[in-house]
Scaffold this active site. Structure first.
Site, PDB file in Angstrom:
ATOM      1  CG  HIS A 231      -0.330   0.478   2.493  1.00  0.00           C
ATOM      2  ND1 HIS A 231      -0.267   1.813   2.849  1.00  0.00           N
ATOM      3  CD2 HIS A 231       0.253  -0.222   3.504  1.00  0.00           C
ATOM      4  CE1 HIS A 231       0.325   1.911   4.034  1.00  0.00           C
ATOM      5  NE2 HIS A 231       0.644   0.711   4.453  1.00  0.00           N
ATOM      6  CB  CYS A 232       1.397   4.203  -1.690  1.00  0.00           C
ATOM      7  SG  CYS A 232       0.343   4.080  -3.155  1.00  0.00           S
ATOM      8  CB  SER A 233      -1.324   8.054   0.123  1.00  0.00           C
ATOM      9  OG  SER A 233      -0.237   8.437   0.935  1.00  0.00           O
TER      10      SER A 233
END
Length: 299
Positions: A231-233
């Protein structure tokens, strides 16, 4: 390979998890899911947002909604018809009736491989006895990360990585956190790789990509096998770069092949141009020559 006219449980899961700006499932006209099982079975449990087929395709009166209305209303023009088992197509008059009624209207319906039972076995948390049709009801739904490799690799947002219900339902054991400053949500329960990447034109990936690939590979090859969430933002750029690097290195796929695979499963994935250029370099490093061009992936 999936025969034309059919769709897999994983593909349905990813359609229900799709988002572009906001979750697609919040739109009551996003997709029409028809359940051709008996009313009793439908009321017992069905896929979220599914309608009982009899409300759209009546056994005597035929299609209760005009073709024009169907095409105007459902943005994806995608209709999913459920069946009881993988071999039920020739044995289910209700299914065949729905399928051919919609086909005769110029629609392009698809049949869920393995039926409701196959979907429920993999994704029971996306099944409910409740009617979830209108937008206010849809906004209460949990939107899940995309499934990139079946029962193995997932990609999503920071908020999804912080929802323990999602982590538990997907049986996530390892997390790659590609954000610059979002904290690891469950450090005492899961194994984390923290990359601290920025989504900009200056961010270098030369150390992060092989590190993340080794972490993911180790998790998936463990006994018992782990499940990894990257995941990232927003789950669009940084996480996509990490996922693509892993697919290139451990599936031995070109960047173009990996990108097409990812887009089919997470349509909103969009690594920035800086990351794409570095992935091209990574591809050359892995395979000893350039396979994909920048023009290939700009199309």
């Amino acid at each position: 390979y999936v025969e034309r006219g059919y769709i897999t449980p994983q593909q349905v899961y990813n359609l229900l998890s799709a988002e572009e700006g906001q979750p697609a499932l919040y739109d009551s006209y996003y997709i029409l899911v028809l359940d051709c099982r008996s009313t009793e079975r439908y009321e017992d449990s069905h896929v979220v947002t599914a309608r009982a087929a009899v409300t759209v395709i009546h056994p005597v009166l035929g299609c209760l909604v005009s073709c024009v209305e169907l095409q105007k209303t459902f943005l994806m023009n995608c209709l999913i018809v459920f069946l009881g088992s993988a071999k039920a197509r020739t044995d289910s008059p209700d299914l065949l009736h729905c399928f051919f009624q919609l086909s005769s209207l110029g629609m392009d319906p698809v049949i869920l491989l393995g039926g409701f039972s196959a979907f429920h076995a993999l994704y029971p948390f996306l099944c409910t006895p409740l009617m979830v049709l209108l937008e206010p009801e849809r906004h209460t739904l949990t939107i899940y990360p995309s499934e990139i490799l079946e029962e193995a690799l997932y990609q999503g947002s920071a908020s999804q990585a912080s929802d323990y219900r999602i982590i538990k339902n997907l049986h996530i054991t390892h997390v790659v956190n590609a954000t610059a400053n979002w904290p690891d949500a469950f450090p005492n329960r899961l194994r984390y790789l923290r990359l601290r990447l920025s989504d900009d034109a200056q961010q270098e990936l030369v150390e992060a990509l092989p590190l993340a690939s080794r972490f993911i590979s180790s998790a998936l090859r463990a006994e018992p096998a782990g499940r990894v969430l990257v995941h990232c933002s927003a789950g669009r750029s940084r996480s996509s770069a990490v996922t693509l690097a892993f697919l290139m290195e451990h599936r031995r796929w070109s960047l173009l092949h990996a990108l097409r695979w990812l887009k089919e499963r997470r349509a909103c994935s969009a690594p920035n141009m800086n990351f794409l250029r570095q992935l091209l370099t990574y591809e050359e490093l892995l395979f000893g020559s350039k396979i994909t061009s920048l023009n290939d992936i700009r199309r």
